[in-house]
Motif scaffolding. Structure first.
Motif, mmCIF file in Angstrom:
data_model
loop_
_atom_site.group_PDB
_atom_site.id
_atom_site.type_symbol
_atom_site.label_atom_id
_atom_site.label_comp_id
_atom_site.label_asym_id
_atom_site.label_seq_id
_atom_site.Cartn_x
_atom_site.Cartn_y
_atom_site.Cartn_z
ATOM 1 N N ASP A 27 -14.175 -11.226 -4.008
ATOM 2 C CA ASP A 27 -15.338 -12.078 -3.783
ATOM 3 C C ASP A 27 -16.131 -12.344 -5.062
ATOM 4 O O ASP A 27 -16.635 -13.454 -5.282
ATOM 5 C CB ASP A 27 -16.272 -11.444 -2.748
ATOM 6 N N GLN A 28 -16.277 -11.306 -5.902
ATOM 7 C CA GLN A 28 -17.167 -11.400 -7.062
ATOM 8 C C GLN A 28 -16.436 -11.709 -8.365
ATOM 9 O O GLN A 28 -17.073 -12.077 -9.358
ATOM 10 C CB GLN A 28 -17.958 -10.099 -7.206
ATOM 11 N N SER A 29 -15.120 -11.546 -8.396
ATOM 12 C CA SER A 29 -14.327 -11.829 -9.593
ATOM 13 C C SER A 29 -14.974 -11.254 -10.858
ATOM 14 O O SER A 29 -15.347 -12.002 -11.777
ATOM 15 C CB SER A 29 -14.134 -13.350 -9.747
ATOM 16 N N PRO A 30 -15.132 -9.933 -10.925
ATOM 17 C CA PRO A 30 -15.843 -9.335 -12.058
ATOM 18 C C PRO A 30 -15.193 -9.669 -13.406
ATOM 19 O O PRO A 30 -13.975 -9.570 -13.561
ATOM 20 C CB PRO A 30 -15.774 -7.828 -11.770
ATOM 21 N N LEU A 31 -16.016 -10.079 -14.348
ATOM 22 C CA LEU A 31 -15.548 -10.420 -15.687
ATOM 23 C C LEU A 31 -15.212 -9.136 -16.436
ATOM 24 O O LEU A 31 -16.082 -8.291 -16.665
ATOM 25 C CB LEU A 31 -16.631 -11.199 -16.431
ATOM 26 N N ALA A 53 -9.831 -10.705 -10.384
ATOM 27 C CA ALA A 53 -10.854 -10.547 -11.413
ATOM 28 C C ALA A 53 -10.742 -11.662 -12.448
ATOM 29 O O ALA A 53 -9.730 -12.365 -12.529
ATOM 30 C CB ALA A 53 -10.699 -9.193 -12.095
ATOM 31 N N SER A 54 -11.795 -11.816 -13.237
ATOM 32 C CA SER A 54 -11.752 -12.679 -14.419
ATOM 33 C C SER A 54 -11.462 -11.794 -15.617
ATOM 34 O O SER A 54 -11.916 -10.649 -15.675
ATOM 35 C CB SER A 54 -13.085 -13.401 -14.608
ATOM 36 N N VAL A 55 -10.734 -12.321 -16.597
ATOM 37 C CA VAL A 55 -10.303 -11.483 -17.717
ATOM 38 C C VAL A 55 -10.605 -12.161 -19.040
ATOM 39 O O VAL A 55 -10.484 -13.379 -19.171
ATOM 40 C CB VAL A 55 -8.797 -11.145 -17.599
ATOM 41 N N ALA A 56 -11.036 -11.372 -20.007
ATOM 42 C CA ALA A 56 -11.290 -11.862 -21.361
ATOM 43 C C ALA A 56 -10.766 -10.834 -22.348
ATOM 44 O O ALA A 56 -11.219 -9.687 -22.354
ATOM 45 C CB ALA A 56 -12.783 -12.090 -21.570
ATOM 46 N N ALA A 72 -18.749 -7.569 -16.820
ATOM 47 C CA ALA A 72 -19.023 -6.646 -15.713
ATOM 48 C C ALA A 72 -18.446 -5.269 -16.013
ATOM 49 O O ALA A 72 -19.023 -4.244 -15.649
ATOM 50 C CB ALA A 72 -18.434 -7.195 -14.422
ATOM 51 N N GLY A 73 -17.292 -5.245 -16.679
ATOM 52 C CA GLY A 73 -16.637 -3.994 -17.032
ATOM 53 C C GLY A 73 -15.843 -4.164 -18.313
ATOM 54 O O GLY A 73 -15.458 -5.280 -18.672
#
Length: 275
Positions: A27-31, A53-56, A72-73
């Motif tokens: 739901d939140q797709s933590p970056l 999740a979102s990834v960088a 986010a993490g």
């Protein structure tokens, strides 16, 4: 396992909590910022994307600290450390500490390789990670109690439980010891998850991906222990399903991404066994 380790055997997380955490990732797709093993980077990124999740992959000295403040993490992995990436790792940990961003340390090769062992200890000294994830020899090596053969473990998971408990207590963190049965402790309790498949050890970057997935789950979990357990359960359950329809490690790795993306929170709750 020692009597001291056995005293940790109370399970304080539930299947429902893991399912809720997994749903929150979707739901939140933590970056999730990854400073990781260059050999495994594409697989790590694909696992995070499959999870929702979102990834960088921001691992340069110019941006790592600033980005850790908005992520986010943060996942810090010592699989292929270089001087400049280690500088970026230190910067990312400082940025995470300033912003209150949970970060995960994967001390690859700790104990077996002296320089990276010291790097891992230096990073922990900057700010305690929310989770430390490694194999048994890496956890023992980080505490000064041993080390493996390079990046490979030569110790049984059960042999590292007491060291993991002591490390978790000292740092106020969760320590996840990966193996045939994963052991996770926050210093007060111990979770065991016996899911997965032997082919997981035949795919480059599987442990790296697990650490990064913990960095994605922890920000949306009620505790780092639940976040680390959710990541472990999701990846190992997906591996079990993937192995049913594949012939070997190559197709298994691709199928695992598919199964991870298809793993519903209700399915995770129904299948996971917490001990």
């Amino acid at each position: 396992m020692t009597d001291r380790a056995m005293a940790l055997a109370a399970v304080t997380a539930t299947a429902g909590e893991l399912a809720d955490c997994w749903e929150a990732v979707r739901d939140q797709s933590p970056l999730t910022q990854c400073l990781t093993n260059i050999v495994a980077a594409p697989f790590v990124a694909n696992v995070l994307l499959a999870a929702g999740a979102s990834v960088a992959m921001v691992d340069n000295t110019h941006e790592a600290e600033e980005f850790a403040g908005v992520a986010a993490g943060v996942a810090v992995n010592l699989g292929t450390p270089y001087d400049d990436t280690v500088t970026a790792m230190r910067a990312a940990v400082r940025g995470a500490a300033k912003a209150g961003t949970p970060w995960v340390l994967d001390p690859v090769g700790a104990g077996g390789l002296p320089w990276r062992t010291q790097v891992a200890r230096d990073l922990v000294g900057l700010a305690p990670p929310a989770v430390v994830r490694g194999n048994a020899s890496e956890i023992l090596g980080l505490t000064g109690a041993g080390g493996g053969r390079g990046v490979d473990s030569t110790d049984a998971v059960e042999d590292a439980v007491t060291a993991a408990r002591d490390l978790a207590t000292e740092l106020g963190t969760t320590v996840a010891v990966s193996g045939p049965t994963d052991h996770l402790t926050d210093g007060q309790s111990l979770l065991r998850l016996a899911h997965g498949h032997p082919w997981m050890t035949r795919v480059t970057g599987m442990g790296c991906a697990l650490g990064a997935l913990m960095a994605a789950c922890t920000p949306v979990a009620p505790s780092p222990l639940v976040g680390a357990a959710t990541a472990t359960a999701a990846l190992t359950l997906a591996a079990e399903t993937a192995a049913e329809s594949t012939a070997g490690p190559g197709t298994f790795a691709a199928a695992l991404l598919d199964e991870l993306s298809l793993l519903a929170p209700t399915d995770l709750a129904a299948r996971v066994e917490l001990r």
